[in-house]
Design an enzyme around this catalytic site. Structure first.
Site, short mmCIF file in Angstrom:
data_model
loop_
_atom_site.label_atom_id
_atom_site.label_comp_id
_atom_site.label_asym_id
_atom_site.label_seq_id
_atom_site.Cartn_x
_atom_site.Cartn_y
_atom_site.Cartn_z
N ARG A 121 0.85 -1.45 0.10
CA ARG A 121 0.08 -0.07 0.29
C ARG A 121 0.75 1.24 -0.15
O ARG A 121 2.14 1.68 0.75
CB ARG A 121 -0.78 -0.06 1.34
CG ARG A 121 -1.71 -0.88 1.01
CD ARG A 121 -2.51 -1.20 2.81
NE ARG A 121 -3.13 -1.98 2.81
CZ ARG A 121 -3.96 -2.91 2.49
NH1 ARG A 121 -5.02 -1.21 2.70
NH2 ARG A 121 -4.30 -3.96 2.89
N VAL A 122 0.39 1.79 -0.32
CA VAL A 122 1.06 3.30 -0.08
C VAL A 122 1.17 3.84 0.41
O VAL A 122 2.90 4.92 0.77
CB VAL A 122 1.02 4.29 -1.93
CG1 VAL A 122 0.89 4.01 -3.08
CG2 VAL A 122 -0.47 5.14 -1.20
N ASP A 123 0.39 4.03 1.35
CA ASP A 123 0.79 4.11 3.54
C ASP A 123 1.31 4.30 3.80
O ASP A 123 1.73 4.81 4.82
CB ASP A 123 -0.58 4.36 3.86
CG ASP A 123 -2.10 4.42 2.80
OD1 ASP A 123 -2.60 4.94 1.72
OD2 ASP A 123 -3.20 3.56 3.46
N ASP A 124 1.98 3.03 3.36
CA ASP A 124 3.33 1.87 3.27
C ASP A 124 4.39 2.45 3.32
O ASP A 124 5.56 1.88 3.87
CB ASP A 124 2.72 0.70 3.86
CG ASP A 124 1.84 0.00 4.64
OD1 ASP A 124 1.51 0.45 5.24
OD2 ASP A 124 1.34 -1.10 3.70
#
Ligand code: ATP
Ligand code: MG
Length: 714
Positions: free
Chosen positions: A582-585
């Site tokens: 995930r891009v949040d990660d």
């Protein structure tokens, strides 16, 4: 764009030359990089597959994107439509700048997915074929249903639901473990046009209440209790508290239909609210005989009568528009209010059926087992609808894959002669950690195709799955998709392409993946960035229930013109797609954007590392530093030398900039109940914000958090 990539790949070698690469893989020879590692299907496999070569794929893919209407209506025509869809096969507005996001497929067409799963297959002569093999938690507890029997069971429940006032468009919440009654309940709703909302039976009363309050069901379907491994979970008690909470919020539920799961708990011990609670059945399962027998003098302690089995075994179908809702499924909602992902009937039907057929190269002789629970999208699309639409025989497993021991999966594979086995990387890694002998003592000869979903599969876990589980014989379909997408988006077609361990390969028919940069500009060729999709596909979700604005802002606003998946991705020189998490990660170390998946894969490739989870922590110099939680292979002791060699593995494989600043020993990792690592909690532990861990009750095993805290400074 994608066409150009795959066209350049279509010159790939074929025939005997392929074997050399495979041998190199089996012998464990070093390859220049993961990207160069090609694993070919055998010639025999390819020859007999639906899509047998890159050229064939290309031909079909080209048509699917150049003429989506023609491509998908040909596939849709294989199903039964009471009335054909209107002239226009699909219409869409995918661009938020042009107004409201709207997706429609086969609008005006009248059909029913339950009819297409059951009646249609029975009419074509498969009534006596096994639809479901059910395997209980306890080895030896099993049963099965043919297509005819399944239809009868579905109709009885459908008639009951109608009788208590469930009408087309009404919601029904299903809170059941992996009993056969779970797919039966889903199909019964679909038959009468009701909208099911399955809530995973591991969710707390509070989460269940939240979902009930959001979708206001007419009926809640549950069971008294379930055994998971050696534990008993009292589901009916959880439902009772949830219904209390929803009543306090003004949502009163009239009917709570309860299946007696007497291998876990007797009816007499279940708390009961007269007038609201109804027992589903009065059959007692006689374990010793492995059959259902009617215990006619059994009268349960609550004085209410069992109902469902008295209803007729036929039930008229409610014909619905292709765009009428089929189900709501709430995503796990790790942050904020859960999102009620809504799928409609026609496009979802066509999409799940065709993805199932092609990505697993399904043949009518296959026995198919997907380990996912119907509480997740995988259990909707690839335990229930996709396989049954294809007339497949499906194994439904109630239990835990490591009970009574870690060989249980292969025991089940041998018992039912499973030929297609679809699971998640978390299971692969956990079994890999236990050692090969638990696998090799089973035959597994029936296996033909393997599948993976849920997270990026680390190349070393891929190889273990391929070599040890599949005896280097079975292609692996690493399927990238989401609750929102309804079905597979990027996936190998096992007979068509050589695979690269850890890559989900190429898009499915009709899917146009796009990688964009921060500004939303499409990047071509070899690159990495944000994974988006251009244009709609039949299985796409149509809205978030009751909140179309949130649908538009969450998925269509970040990069106008595209659907934004929330995942990061790279494309290699051969056009293969690699999901990076995930891009949040994503972690930003001194300006380098590093995907968690990459670092984790490097760690897991170390022979003594079983599993790893990486998060970013604040770092004075680098902005963010890399903090790695590492689970070791069974029996390996912690040591500073090992720590150093793990860091070296990352330095060697990715580069010094990605070397972890801290290795934190982890006997276990916090995971969601669908098996995904919960990095939100790890981030808090890494930054020692221990009073901000948030809700840990939805974790599969909340005790791992305390273990991690105890080991923080070791
Ligand atoms: P939520 O959206 O509520 O936080 P979730 O994203 O985990 O939950 P799902 O829709 O079940 O819920 O999972 C989809 C996500 O899982 C994808 O966005 C991706 O991050 C990951 N995923 C699924 N399959 C793969 C795969 N084959 N390779 C890499 N990642 C995958
Ligand atoms: Mg998601």
């Amino acid at each position: 764009n994608h066409l150009r990539h795959v066209e350049s790949m279509a010159h790939l070698p074929s025939g005997a030359g392929r074997i050399t690469r495979l041998n190199a893989l089996i012998l464990g020879e070093a390859l220049a990089s993961e990207e160069d590692d090609l694993v070919f299907p055998s010639e025999d496999f390819s020859r007999h597959s639906h899509v047998s070569s890159p050229h064939k794929y290309l031909e079909m893919y080209r048509r699917s994107v150049q003429d989506p209407a023609g491509f998908w209506s040909d596939i849709a025509s294989e199903f039964y439509w009471r009335e054909k869809w209107s002239q226009q096969v699909y219409s869409e507005n995918f661009d938020i700048r042009k107004g409201k996001i709207k997706i429609e497929w086969f609008k005006g067409g009248m059909t029913n997915i339950c009819y297409n799963c059951l009646d249609r297959n029975i009419e074509s002569g498969n009534g006596d074929k096994i639809a479901i093999y059910w395997e209980g938690n306890e080895p030896g507890l099993d049963t099965s249903l043919t297509y005819n029997q399944l239809l009868a069971r579905v109709c009885q429940l459908a008639n009951y639901l109608k009788d208590v006032g469930v009408r087309k468009g009404d919601a029904v919440v299903i809170y059941l473990p992996m009993l056969m009654e779970l797919p039966i309940a889903m199909l019964a709703c679909a038959r009468i046009g009701a909208v099911h909302s399955v809530v995973f039976a591991g969710f707390s009363a509070e989460s269940l209440a939240q979902r009930i309050i959001d979708c206001r069901p007419k009926v809640v379907i549950t069971c008294n209790a379930v055994r998971r491994g050696s534990k008993i979970i009292y589901l009916k008690d959880i439902v009772d508290s949830a219904l209390l909470e929803s009543a306090e919020n003004g949502i009163a539920i009239d009917v709570c239909l309860t299946w007696e799961n007497d291998s876990a708990m007797k009816k007499e011990m279940t708390k009961w609210i007269k007038g609201r609670d109804i027992w589903w059945q009065m059959f007692r399962r006689v374990i010793a005989c492995m059959i259902y027998v009617q215990n006619s003098d059994f009268v349960n302690g609550h004085g209410c009568l069992d109902v469902i089995l008295k209803y007729p075994v036929t039930c008229d179908v409610e014909w619905v528009d292709a765009e009428d809702p089929l189900f709501l499924l709430y995503t796990s909602g790790s942050t904020g209010k859960p999102k009620g992902v809504m799928h409609t009937t026609g496009g979802y039907m066509v999409y799940t059926a065709s993805t199932f057929k092609y990505a697993f190269d399904y043949k009518s002789t296959d026995i198919y087992w997907c380990t996912a629970d119907c509480g997740w999208i995988t259990g909707h699309s690839y335990v229930t609808y996709g396989p049954l639409l294809n007339g497949a025989t499906v194994v439904v497993f109630e239990g835990a894959p490591s009970y009574p021991d870690v060989g249980r999966c292969w025991d089940i594979v041998d018992k039912y002669k499973v030929s297609i086995f679809y699971t998640a990387p978390t299971l692969v890694r956990s079994l890999m950690r236990e050692g090969d002998e638990h696998v090799s003592r089973y035959s597994r000869k029936s296996l033909r195709v393997l599948g993976s979903v849920g997270e990026p599969i680390n190349p070393s876990a891929w190889r273990w799955f391929f070599n040890v589980v599949g005896d280097a014989r079975c292609p692996i379909s690493d399927t990238w998709w989401q609750t929102e997408t309804g079905g597979f988006m990027i996936t190998p077609l096992p007979g068509a392409w050589p695979q690269k361990p850890g890559s989900a390969t190429f898009p499915f028919f009709g899917v146009q993946p796009v990688i964009v940069d921060e500004k939303g500009v499409e990047i071509e060729g070899e690159c990495s960035g944000y994974l988006c999709v251009k244009g709609s596909w039949p299985g796409a979700f149509r809205t978030l229930y009751g909140d179309h604005r949130r649908y538009e802002t969450t998925y269509f606003s970040a990069f106008p013109g595209y659907y934004f998946s929330g995942d990061g991705c790279s494309r290699d020189k051969d056009g293969y797609y690699w999901l990076t998490g995930r891009v949040d990660d994503v972690i930003n170390v001194s300006g380098h954007r590093i995907g968690t998946a990459e670092v984790e894969s490097a760690l897991v490739s170390h022979p003594q590392c079983a599993e790893a989870a990486v998060v970013g922590v604040e770092h004075e110099v680098k902005g963010q530093g890399i903090y790695a939680f590492v689970t070791l292979v069974e029996g390996v002791p912690y040591s500073d030398d090992l720590r150093k060699s793990l860091v070296m593995a990352v330095r060697n494989q990715i580069g010094a900039f990605a070397a972890p600043d801290k290795i934190h020993w982890a006997p276990g990792l916090p995971k969601t109940r669908s098996g995904k690592i919960m990095r939100r909690i790890l981030r808090k532990i890494a930054s020692r914000q221990l009073d901000e861990l948030g809700d840990t009750s939805t974790l599969a095993d909340p005790t791992v958090v305390d273990q991690l805290i105890a080991l923080a400074d070791c």
